[in-house]
Write an enzyme that holds these catalytic residues in place. Structure first.
Site, PDB file in Angstrom:
ATOM      1  N   LYS A 106      -8.069   5.788 -19.442  1.00  0.00           N
ATOM      2  CA  LYS A 106      -8.357   6.236 -20.796  1.00  0.00           C
ATOM      3  C   LYS A 106      -7.108   6.132 -21.681  1.00  0.00           C
ATOM      4  O   LYS A 106      -6.593   5.054 -21.905  1.00  0.00           O
ATOM      5  CB  LYS A 106      -8.922   7.653 -20.766  1.00  0.00           C
ATOM      6  CG  LYS A 106     -10.041   7.923 -19.758  1.00  0.00           C
ATOM      7  CD  LYS A 106     -11.136   6.906 -19.686  1.00  0.00           C
ATOM      8  CE  LYS A 106     -12.388   7.376 -18.970  1.00  0.00           C
ATOM      9  NZ  LYS A 106     -12.366   7.274 -17.499  1.00  0.00           N
ATOM     10  N   ARG A 149       0.842  -1.201   0.000  1.00  0.00           N
ATOM     11  CA  ARG A 149       0.000   0.000   0.000  1.00  0.00           C
ATOM     12  C   ARG A 149       0.874   1.247   0.000  1.00  0.00           C
ATOM     13  O   ARG A 149       0.587   2.232  -0.677  1.00  0.00           O
ATOM     14  CB  ARG A 149      -0.935   0.012   1.223  1.00  0.00           C
ATOM     15  CG  ARG A 149      -1.655   1.350   1.401  1.00  0.00           C
ATOM     16  CD  ARG A 149      -2.755   1.321   2.440  1.00  0.00           C
ATOM     17  NE  ARG A 149      -2.379   0.656   3.662  1.00  0.00           N
ATOM     18  CZ  ARG A 149      -1.630   1.203   4.630  1.00  0.00           C
ATOM     19  NH1 ARG A 149      -1.144   2.422   4.497  1.00  0.00           N
ATOM     20  NH2 ARG A 149      -1.356   0.515   5.722  1.00  0.00           N
ATOM     21  N   TYR A 158     -17.107  16.804 -15.995  1.00  0.00           N
ATOM     22  CA  TYR A 158     -17.386  15.375 -16.107  1.00  0.00           C
ATOM     23  C   TYR A 158     -18.357  14.967 -14.996  1.00  0.00           C
ATOM     24  O   TYR A 158     -18.222  15.378 -13.842  1.00  0.00           O
ATOM     25  CB  TYR A 158     -16.083  14.581 -16.011  1.00  0.00           C
ATOM     26  CG  TYR A 158     -16.273  13.109 -15.755  1.00  0.00           C
ATOM     27  CD1 TYR A 158     -17.025  12.319 -16.620  1.00  0.00           C
ATOM     28  CD2 TYR A 158     -15.726  12.502 -14.630  1.00  0.00           C
ATOM     29  CE1 TYR A 158     -17.220  10.968 -16.369  1.00  0.00           C
ATOM     30  CE2 TYR A 158     -15.906  11.157 -14.377  1.00  0.00           C
ATOM     31  CZ  TYR A 158     -16.660  10.393 -15.258  1.00  0.00           C
ATOM     32  OH  TYR A 158     -16.866   9.064 -15.001  1.00  0.00           O
ATOM     33  N   ASP A 164      -7.382  18.559 -15.066  1.00  0.00           N
ATOM     34  CA  ASP A 164      -7.700  17.223 -15.569  1.00  0.00           C
ATOM     35  C   ASP A 164      -7.249  17.172 -17.020  1.00  0.00           C
ATOM     36  O   ASP A 164      -7.852  17.798 -17.894  1.00  0.00           O
ATOM     37  CB  ASP A 164      -9.205  16.979 -15.441  1.00  0.00           C
ATOM     38  CG  ASP A 164      -9.625  15.579 -15.892  1.00  0.00           C
ATOM     39  OD1 ASP A 164      -8.876  14.949 -16.667  1.00  0.00           O
ATOM     40  OD2 ASP A 164     -10.718  15.140 -15.500  1.00  0.00           O
TER      41      ASP A 164
END
Length: 380
Positions: A196, A47, A99, A171
């Site tokens: 993406k 982690r 978005y 973004d």
């Protein structure tokens, strides 16, 4: 080092030190042996850090011209980490054509924690200053925006942010660092849904942040570790592999996107096409200055502007796949009002142009003739 070379070598060791593997191995482990308490080789628990994820994070920093990269389990987890820099009473200014997932996180979760969001039009960056006050801590920008393809002047927004000692986050999912590098334009934080274009093959879900400031990086690394929304080594490997072909994929996405935008704008049954490469597109000149090309994302509305026609078109497509997401090698079509932006109330959506008849295309890297033929038969 030029960008195309960075995608392959940026931030990477030539070979893995264990056995000389050219690609970083998938370190599929949760923990690491220690010779004495605290005596380890840089990793103690996955982690907190994993060698495969670390290789990806170095690559992310390199291609965005930052110094620190952070990988998360999703794009929303990356945005969530940025918002955890804030505290109750803080205010955020964001674009109003946001978005849907970002809108939902802002308004349905963090507003309940006492953070106020101002969603404003940013086509003219100077209007942002009207909403800045002593509680403003963050300006959140998408450019191009999803799905209206609006262009926001990153340099101009950065000047406002710096004047008021406010963080600017961008973004950069639609553009990717192949087309625009927000840190070079004055941004403090760059965010990606690496699901993406960075991954590029529709086979992984991941988010990323890149920064250049050591203090900000330290705070975000603490949040990443403490909150634990990290990605696994297999996903890290897939996105690192995807980045190595980002430049050649984006070149074809841009070529195909331009051809389809020009085809659609001449089509007698199409009312409006949203693509920043058109000279009459709002802020086209800014896009021309801050981007190296215009990408593979396009939105359009058929004549008649009705829901039934839009649904009919996306249902008839055969090469384009009707699906959520974007940025893969395959072409996708979506209906924002009922898919990616369904969480935004209709009255708010339509103020920004996200009408029920809007169709969004993620243009892939197939042969352009096949893509145009598919659109032709679907539009009729």
């Amino acid at each position: 080092m030029k960008f195309n070379t960075k995608t392959i070598h940026g931030g990477q060791h030539n070979t893995d030190p264990a056995y000389g593997s050219v690609m970083p191995p998938i370190y599929q482990t949760s923990t690491y042996a220690q010779s004495t308490p605290g005596g380890h080789k840089g990793f103690e628990y996955s982690r907190s850090g994993n060698p495969t994820r670390a290789a990806l994070e170095r690559s992310l920093a390199s291609i965005e011209n930052g110094t620190h990269g952070l990988a998360f389990g999703s794009g929303m987890a990356a945005i969530d980490a940025v918002l955890k820099l804030l505290k109750p009473g803080d205010e955020v200014i964001s674009t109003n054509d946001l978005y849907g997932g970002s809108y939902r996180l802002f308004t349905k979760i963090y507003e309940d924690f006492g953070i106020q969001f101002h969603l404003v039009g940013m086509e003219n960056a100077s209007t942002i200053e009207n909403f800045v006050n002593d509680r403003t801590k963050l300006i959140w920008v998408e450019t191009p925006t999803n799905p209206m393809m609006n262009i926001i002047d990153i340099k101009a927004v950065s000047a406002i942010a710096k004047k008021h000692h406010v963080w600017l986050a961008v973004d950069n999912t639609f553009a990717t660092p192949y087309l625009q590098r927000p840190i070079d334009l004055g941004a403090d934080i760059v965010m990606h849904s690496a699901t993406k274009y960075l991954g590029g093959h529709s086979d992984v879900v991941m988010g990323a942040l890149v920064v250049k400031d050591d203090f900000l990086a330290k705070k975000l690394y603490f949040i990443q570790n403490a909150s634990g929304a990290v990605c696994g080594p297999q996903d890290s490997f897939l996105v690192l592999r995807g980045i190595k072909t980002l430049h050649i994929r984006m070149q074809r996405h841009c070529e195909n996107g331009a051809a389809i935008a020009k085809y659609l704008v001449k089509h007698p049954k199409i009312e409006k096409v949203y693509w920043p490469g058109f000279e009459n597109h709002p802020n086209h000149l800014i896009a021309k200055e801050q981007m190296d090309n215009y990408g593979g994302m396009i939105s359009f509305v058929a004549k008649g502007n009705n829901y039934e026609d839009a649904v009919s078109i996306v249902e008839k497509l055969k090469v384009f796949t009707l699906a959520e997401s974007l940025g893969g090698v395959e072409s996708l079509a979506g209906h924002p009002a009922s898919m990616t932006h369904a969480s935004i109330p209709k009255v708010e959506r339509e103020k920004t142009g996200v009408v029920d008849s809007l169709i969004r295309l993620s243009v892939g890297i197939e042969h352009i003739d096949d893509l145009i033929e598919d659109l032709e038969q679907a539009i009729g």
